[in-house]
Design a protein around this motif. Structure first.
Motif, PDB file in Angstrom:
ATOM      1  N   CYS A  83       0.793  -1.071  -0.117  1.00  0.00           N
ATOM      2  CA  CYS A  83       0.064  -0.119  -0.023  1.00  0.00           C
ATOM      3  C   CYS A  83       1.042   1.105  -0.022  1.00  0.00           C
ATOM      4  O   CYS A  83       1.781   1.239   0.730  1.00  0.00           O
ATOM      5  N   CYS A  86      -0.203   3.439   3.434  1.00  0.00           N
ATOM      6  CA  CYS A  86       0.243   2.708   4.903  1.00  0.00           C
ATOM      7  C   CYS A  86       1.468   1.761   4.857  1.00  0.00           C
ATOM      8  O   CYS A  86       2.058   1.288   5.883  1.00  0.00           O
ATOM      9  N   SER A  88       1.905  -1.217   4.335  1.00  0.00           N
ATOM     10  CA  SER A  88       1.295  -2.640   4.588  1.00  0.00           C
ATOM     11  C   SER A  88       1.445  -3.402   3.389  1.00  0.00           C
ATOM     12  O   SER A  88       0.910  -2.829   2.389  1.00  0.00           O
ATOM     13  N   CYS A 120      -6.588  -0.537  -0.454  1.00  0.00           N
ATOM     14  CA  CYS A 120      -5.592  -1.328   0.713  1.00  0.00           C
ATOM     15  C   CYS A 120      -6.593  -1.863   1.725  1.00  0.00           C
ATOM     16  O   CYS A 120      -7.599  -1.467   2.037  1.00  0.00           O
ATOM     17  N   CYS A 123      -6.122  -0.003   5.244  1.00  0.00           N
ATOM     18  CA  CYS A 123      -6.298   1.118   5.499  1.00  0.00           C
ATOM     19  C   CYS A 123      -7.267   1.707   4.647  1.00  0.00           C
ATOM     20  O   CYS A 123      -8.015   2.702   4.819  1.00  0.00           O
TER      21      CYS A 123
HETATM   22 ZN    ZN Z   1      -3.068   0.955   3.340  1.00  0.00          ZN
END
Ligand code: ZN
Length: 323
Positions: A83, A86, A88, A120, A123
């Motif tokens: 992502c 964020c 991740s 994502c 998030c």
């Molecule tokens: Zn994210």
């Protein structure tokens, strides 16, 4: 293609979310999003706290049931990636949807269809653009790519670019056909085998991934990419001693050094009860990526091995220093 991880980036995120994919960084480096996509950033309370970043739009949201919402999903594409918001590593989703003004959570006024890109799972942030614009962009990009490849049939880069463009625009059957042809045509080309392997990995096709990576290793077993793939394979099959052989050429000082790989390795050593070696690797990691010293999970790991080894003084920095 640059496999080197930027150590100043959020190492913690990358490490925690590292899912042992054969070559996660390669996959990231090949995922190109069209610039035309606008950025959509989530904000918890848009009226009170309007987005200050120019060009960033707020995600659809309703307050007391009034606001805007996405409704319906079509042409869904799910894949694994990083992502961009964020950081991740996890599931990303592209889809077409309707954007609506809604009252009491019921979509009432259509605001047009939109293409959502790279939403994502963690998030929920994503990119979006009006569907019509997306379709035009798709047609232009793919037509140009096909024409370009037609004029340069022997150019692997053009073929790979077209495969990635087809993927971004969800033309997966076509992308797959082209990948099969490419794998055959360039079976002796190391870079193509690595890139195709990464693409297959992103597509979740294990057999083809394995085939392309194995072929790359056959062609150039000493290449850093080959060593990296073999190291991860060895760690994956709980053979840290074997992994150590492949990692030797990737130690600090080498341009192929990647702390996330060595964290995987150190953890594998610990899980194999090789605590002395694990501690050596943890020590090196703290030196190379000091932010790790503040990471809870990392600290727990170090403390465990230190306890088993009976280490009198911990290598960990005082937790308070990092707040
Ligand atoms: Zn994210």
């Amino acid at each position: 293609m640059d496999l080197k991880l930027n150590p100043s980036a959020s190492v913690r995120h990358q490490l925690e979310n590292w899912n042992c994919s054969m070559n996660a960084h390669l996959v990231e480096s090949t995922r190109v999003l069209p610039n035309e996509l606008e950025f959509v950033v989530f904000s918890a309370a848009p009226e009170i706290n309007p987005s200050k970043q120019s060009g960033h739009k707020l995600m659809p949201m309703t307050i007391n049931g009034i606001g805007t919402t996405y409704f319906g999903r079509k042409n869904i594409r799910e894949y694994v990636g990083m992502c961009e918001q964020c950081q991740s590593h996890g599931k990303l989703t592209d889809y077409e949807t309707g954007h609506f003004f809604s009252i009491i959570f019921i979509p009432v006024i259509p605001l047009g269809r939109r293409q959502i890109v790279a939403e994502c799972a963690a998030c929920k942030r994503h990119r979006a653009m009006p569907l019509k614009q997306w379709q035009t962009l798709r047609e232009e990009t793919l037509n140009a790519g096909l024409a370009d490849l037609g004029e340069n049939m022997e150019n692997a880069e053009k073929a790979l670019k077209l495969i990635y463009d087809m993927t971004v625009f969800n033309q997966l059957a076509e992308a797959n056909e082209l990948a099969v042809v490419c794998a055959k045509q360039y079976e002796n080309d190391f870079d193509v085998m690595i890139q195709l392997g990464s693409w297959y990995e992103q597509m979740g096709k294990e057999v083809e991934t394995e085939k392309c990576f194995s072929r790359a290793i056959e062609i150039d077993p000493k290449h850093p990419h080959s060593q990296r793939i073999q190291a991860i394979q060895a760690i994956d099959s709980q053979k840290p001693q074997l992994a150590a052989q492949f990692l030797d050429s990737m130690r600090p000082g080498s341009s192929a050094y990647d702390p996330s790989l060595f964290l995987l390795f150190a953890n594998a050593l610990q899980e194999a009860d090789l605590h002395e070696q694990a501690l050596q690797e943890y020590q090196q990691l703290i030196k190379q990526a000091p932010e790790l010293g503040a990471d809870k999970v990392f600290r727990k790991r170090v403390k465990l091995s230190e306890k088993i080894q009976g280490t009198p003084v911990t290598m960990l920095p005082k937790a308070g220093l990092f707040g």
